[in-house]
Design an enzyme around this catalytic site. Structure first.
Site, PDB file in Angstrom:
ATOM      1  N   HIS A 150       3.513   4.356   7.760  1.00 45.89           N
ATOM      2  CA  HIS A 150       3.126   3.753   6.480  1.00 45.89           C
ATOM      3  C   HIS A 150       1.607   3.839   6.320  1.00 45.89           C
ATOM      4  CE1 HIS A 150       4.357   0.588   3.306  1.00 45.89           C
ATOM      5  NE2 HIS A 150       3.107   0.966   3.038  1.00 45.89           N
ATOM      6  N   LEU A 151       1.224   4.574   5.309  1.00 45.65           N
ATOM      7  CA  LEU A 151      -0.190   4.817   5.030  1.00 45.65           C
ATOM      8  C   LEU A 151      -0.983   3.509   4.928  1.00 45.65           C
ATOM      9  CD1 LEU A 151      -2.096   7.202   4.129  1.00 45.65           C
ATOM     10  CD2 LEU A 151      -1.553   6.514   1.787  1.00 45.65           C
ATOM     11  N   HIS A 152      -2.144   3.470   5.543  1.00 50.79           N
ATOM     12  CA  HIS A 152      -3.031   2.315   5.361  1.00 50.79           C
ATOM     13  C   HIS A 152      -4.478   2.729   5.573  1.00 50.79           C
ATOM     14  CE1 HIS A 152      -1.640   2.486   9.545  1.00 50.79           C
ATOM     15  NE2 HIS A 152      -2.780   1.912   9.913  1.00 50.79           N
ATOM     16  N   GLN A 153      -5.315   2.241   4.687  1.00 50.59           N
ATOM     17  CA  GLN A 153      -6.746   2.534   4.778  1.00 50.59           C
ATOM     18  C   GLN A 153      -7.461   1.349   5.433  1.00 50.59           C
ATOM     19  OE1 GLN A 153      -9.321   5.118   3.241  1.00 50.59           O
ATOM     20  NE2 GLN A 153      -9.866   3.884   1.474  1.00 50.59           N
ATOM     21  N   ILE A 161       0.510   2.339  13.136  1.00 51.88           N
ATOM     22  CA  ILE A 161       1.739   2.346  12.332  1.00 51.88           C
ATOM     23  C   ILE A 161       1.680   3.619  11.507  1.00 51.88           C
ATOM     24  CG2 ILE A 161       3.158   1.054  10.690  1.00 51.88           C
ATOM     25  CD1 ILE A 161       2.573  -0.629  13.106  1.00 51.88           C
TER      26      ILE A 161
END
Ligand SMILES: [Zn+2]
Length: 181
Positions: free
Chosen positions: A141-144, A138
């Site tokens: 949308h930033l995600h760690q 994805i």
């Protein structure tokens, strides 16, 4: 995370049994990978924007902060695979405010603490894939990713294209982590 590394080969490694292992039986129900893939990069198509509007149990939300939240990955690379996401629909790490970056960092540390508390986690892979070319599923949308690791955990790696999880067990894992946070 792009794809799991299968170069290590054997599948008979046995990790240390713990609460998460017992909750992880990837045999009974299959998700077709990409089932909930967004068709474009808009917020309305974005799962990381939709999830916070859901009840925690429904969205697999483990923890909510002011600017970011923590959610279980529906297609985990390992049991307890968490993602820390800003609420804002931003794609790139450089777009975070200082406050957002700080909270993502704090939630990441808390996620490590919590996973160690509930399970004998021996290591972690932590990081962000920036852009589809870098393996972001994805990308909009930033995600760690916070992926707990155990010795011999190739055992739990999903087979590419046949990721199997059990939603009820994800719910149990979510509850376990939320309670221990
Ligand atoms: Zn979004």
């Amino acid at each position: 995370m792009s794809e799991p590394d299968h170069s290590a080969g054997h599948q008979d490694g046995i990790g240390t049994p713990d609460a998460l292992d017992r909750l992880w039986t990837p045999h009974r129900m299959a998700y077709v990978r990409g089932e909930s893939k967004p068709v474009d990069d808009t917020e309305t198509q974005c799962p990381f924007c939709r999830v916070p509007a859901m009840e925690d149990a429904e969205g697999l939300v483990v923890r909510r902060g002011e600017l970011a939240y923590v959610v279980l990955n529906l297609y985990p690379y390992a049991p307890g695979h968490l993602m820390v996401c800003p609420f804002r629909h931003i794609a790139d790490y450089t777009e975070t405010t200082d406050a957002e970056a700080k909270e993502v960092a704090e939630l990441t540390k808390q996620a490590m603490h919590t996973l160690r508390t509930v399970s004998g986690v021996q290591g972690f892979n932590i990081g962000m894939n920036q852009g589809a070319v870098a393996g972001a599923g994805i990308a909009a949308h930033l995600h760690q990713h916070v992926v707990p690791r155990w010795l011999g955990d190739q055992n739990f790696m999903p087979i590419i294209g046949q990721t199997k999880t059990l939603p009820e067990l994800l719910q149990d894992t979510r509850q376990l982590l939320a309670d221990a946070w």
